[in-house]
Scaffold this motif. Sequence first.
Motif, PDB file in Angstrom:
ATOM      1  N   THR A   1     -10.456  10.387  -5.115  1.00  0.00           N
ATOM      2  CA  THR A   1      -9.833   9.601  -4.169  1.00  0.00           C
ATOM      3  C   THR A   1     -10.168  10.426  -2.698  1.00  0.00           C
ATOM      4  O   THR A   1     -10.212  11.673  -2.773  1.00  0.00           O
ATOM      5  CB  THR A   1      -8.421   9.393  -3.965  1.00  0.00           C
ATOM      6  OG1 THR A   1      -7.739  10.673  -4.348  1.00  0.00           O
ATOM      7  CG2 THR A   1      -8.010   8.511  -5.206  1.00  0.00           C
TER       8      THR A   1
ATOM      9  N   ALA B   1      -3.497   7.233  -9.451  1.00  0.00           N
ATOM     10  CA  ALA B   1      -4.942   7.583  -9.176  1.00  0.00           C
ATOM     11  C   ALA B   1      -5.357   8.553 -10.295  1.00  0.00           C
ATOM     12  O   ALA B   1      -6.398   8.430 -10.800  1.00  0.00           O
ATOM     13  CB  ALA B   1      -5.490   7.848  -7.857  1.00  0.00           C
TER      14      ALA B   1
ATOM     15  N   SER C   1      -7.489  11.322  -0.284  1.00  0.00           N
ATOM     16  CA  SER C   1      -6.004  11.270  -0.021  1.00  0.00           C
ATOM     17  C   SER C   1      -5.607  11.731   1.487  1.00  0.00           C
ATOM     18  O   SER C   1      -6.060  12.599   2.096  1.00  0.00           O
ATOM     19  CB  SER C   1      -5.400  12.313  -1.034  1.00  0.00           C
ATOM     20  OG  SER C   1      -4.113  12.306  -1.008  1.00  0.00           O
TER      21      SER C   1
ATOM     22  N   ASP D   1      -6.991   1.377  -0.290  1.00  0.00           N
ATOM     23  CA  ASP D   1      -6.513   1.574  -1.724  1.00  0.00           C
ATOM     24  C   ASP D   1      -6.398   0.175  -2.323  1.00  0.00           C
ATOM     25  O   ASP D   1      -6.459   0.165  -3.719  1.00  0.00           O
ATOM     26  CB  ASP D   1      -5.063   2.190  -1.606  1.00  0.00           C
ATOM     27  CG  ASP D   1      -4.562   2.465  -2.778  1.00  0.00           C
ATOM     28  OD1 ASP D   1      -5.446   2.904  -3.797  1.00  0.00           O
ATOM     29  OD2 ASP D   1      -3.140   2.506  -2.926  1.00  0.00           O
TER      30      ASP D   1
ATOM     31  N   SER E   1     -12.107   5.972  -3.834  1.00  0.00           N
ATOM     32  CA  SER E   1     -11.378   4.995  -2.834  1.00  0.00           C
ATOM     33  C   SER E   1     -10.614   6.117  -1.974  1.00  0.00           C
ATOM     34  O   SER E   1      -9.924   6.822  -2.460  1.00  0.00           O
ATOM     35  CB  SER E   1     -10.397   4.157  -3.818  1.00  0.00           C
ATOM     36  OG  SER E   1      -9.601   3.318  -3.080  1.00  0.00           O
TER      37      SER E   1
ATOM     38  N   ASP F   1       0.881  -1.128  -0.204  1.00  0.00           N
ATOM     39  CA  ASP F   1      -0.037  -0.194   0.067  1.00  0.00           C
ATOM     40  C   ASP F   1       1.041   1.161  -0.011  1.00  0.00           C
ATOM     41  O   ASP F   1       1.785   1.364   0.726  1.00  0.00           O
ATOM     42  CB  ASP F   1      -0.745  -0.131   1.308  1.00  0.00           C
ATOM     43  CG  ASP F   1      -1.852   1.027   1.316  1.00  0.00           C
ATOM     44  OD1 ASP F   1      -1.632   2.096   0.652  1.00  0.00           O
ATOM     45  OD2 ASP F   1      -3.071   0.685   1.740  1.00  0.00           O
TER      46      ASP F   1
ATOM     47  N   SER G   1      -7.039   6.472  -1.096  1.00  0.00           N
ATOM     48  CA  SER G   1      -6.114   6.344  -1.886  1.00  0.00           C
ATOM     49  C   SER G   1      -4.911   7.450  -1.695  1.00  0.00           C
ATOM     50  O   SER G   1      -4.996   8.408  -1.824  1.00  0.00           O
ATOM     51  CB  SER G   1      -6.200   5.910  -3.396  1.00  0.00           C
ATOM     52  OG  SER G   1      -5.069   5.812  -4.210  1.00  0.00           O
ATOM     53  N   ASN G   2      -3.494   6.893  -1.653  1.00  0.00           N
ATOM     54  CA  ASN G   2      -2.412   7.778  -1.704  1.00  0.00           C
ATOM     55  C   ASN G   2      -1.566   7.507  -3.111  1.00  0.00           C
ATOM     56  O   ASN G   2      -0.581   8.012  -3.298  1.00  0.00           O
ATOM     57  CB  ASN G   2      -1.636   7.935  -0.556  1.00  0.00           C
ATOM     58  CG  ASN G   2      -2.262   8.706   0.691  1.00  0.00           C
ATOM     59  OD1 ASN G   2      -2.794   8.033   1.552  1.00  0.00           O
ATOM     60  ND2 ASN G   2      -1.773   9.867   0.769  1.00  0.00           N
ATOM     61  N   ASN G   3      -2.136   6.646  -3.886  1.00  0.00           N
ATOM     62  CA  ASN G   3      -1.359   6.130  -5.002  1.00  0.00           C
ATOM     63  C   ASN G   3      -1.319   7.008  -6.131  1.00  0.00           C
ATOM     64  O   ASN G   3      -2.287   7.741  -6.445  1.00  0.00           O
ATOM     65  CB  ASN G   3      -2.007   4.827  -5.519  1.00  0.00           C
ATOM     66  CG  ASN G   3      -1.246   3.997  -6.401  1.00  0.00           C
ATOM     67  OD1 ASN G   3      -0.471   4.646  -7.107  1.00  0.00           O
ATOM     68  ND2 ASN G   3      -0.968   2.674  -5.932  1.00  0.00           N
TER      69      ASN G   3
ATOM     70  N   THR H   1      -8.884  -0.716  -5.205  1.00  0.00           N
ATOM     71  CA  THR H   1      -9.131  -0.059  -6.158  1.00  0.00           C
ATOM     72  C   THR H   1      -8.945  -0.951  -7.719  1.00  0.00           C
ATOM     73  O   THR H   1      -9.754  -1.092  -8.437  1.00  0.00           O
ATOM     74  CB  THR H   1      -8.431   1.168  -6.593  1.00  0.00           C
ATOM     75  OG1 THR H   1      -8.511   1.855  -5.260  1.00  0.00           O
ATOM     76  CG2 THR H   1      -8.209   1.819  -7.675  1.00  0.00           C
TER      77      THR H   1
END
Length: 339
Positions: free
Chosen positions: A290, A281, A292, A249, A274, A73, A276-278, A252
Amino acid sequence: MENITIKVLASRLNLSATTISKALQDSYEISEPTKKRVRALAAELNYTPNTYARSLRTRKSETIAVVLPEIADHFFALVINGIEAVAREKGYHVLIYLTHEDYNREKEILEYIKKGRIDGLLISVTKNTTATEHIAVMEQENIPVIFFDRIMEQMQLPKVVTNDFESCYLAAQHLLDCGCKKINVCTISANLEISKQRILGYQKAMSDSNISIEESQILFCDDDAQCYDQLYKRLQGKNRPDALLAIVDKLTLPIYLACEQLNLKIPEDIKVISFSNNPTAGILNPSLTTISQPAFLIGQTAATLLLNSLDPKNNKVQQDITIIPSELIIRNSTAVKKL
């Protein structure tokens, strides 16, 4: 080759070992000329401090442990960066341990840590952790513990989290504003406090809009191997949701894959949000809306609290919760079709 120790430096300079030690630590008690002489000789002889011996003297290892459920993650990768930034500045080393979402492994790691030499512990528990005895033992060994992200609410220890209830409420409200009525939530655990708070936020948003929720609208994807199959079945059912709100995350990708296999278009057929910090995205097709999380800041804050608690000049860290807000970033996965 001669083993260069503080005693060797002291003998060469005709100074006491105590003076050498203080000079190397830049103590105010030692004059600047003496410090320069000591540093010059130490450099010339390639003197390396014996950190183990020093830890025995000071009863400090200048090492902290971080226990994580995973690093796949991107959130946890950013947390580690935040922890490292603070620890490095303060002269501390960081040992990272992974539980791989295994509660027994978490207990084994803490038992191992307890027997070793660490000054403090930062921990984010597994999705299956419900008991606290193995963590409470750390306190009994005078090892300060601070939770981050995944916490044990019942333990009176410092915690660093984000505003899970409020951020999930805002995400659900955004979906409602987009015209969604059959919003489903996907999570990996019923045990985690973050899951509980996020689900409560979703439920409150639905309640405020006078929309009833069935128990089946909360999907627990607690088995990674079966996660895709669970989502696929949910999306091909007759009572298919018009929106999915993923609490973590890692959900997703299976959501996007299931939608692709079923020829469901995002956001036309189903809208997706979602946590998410990806960084990917924004380049997904469509780009992902997201929540974040301030992962780097969470790591910094947790590490700062822990290292402050280890400083004898400071009072004991207060047993409260530090809340750092997350941010809803709206992208194309929740776009409303223009008339």
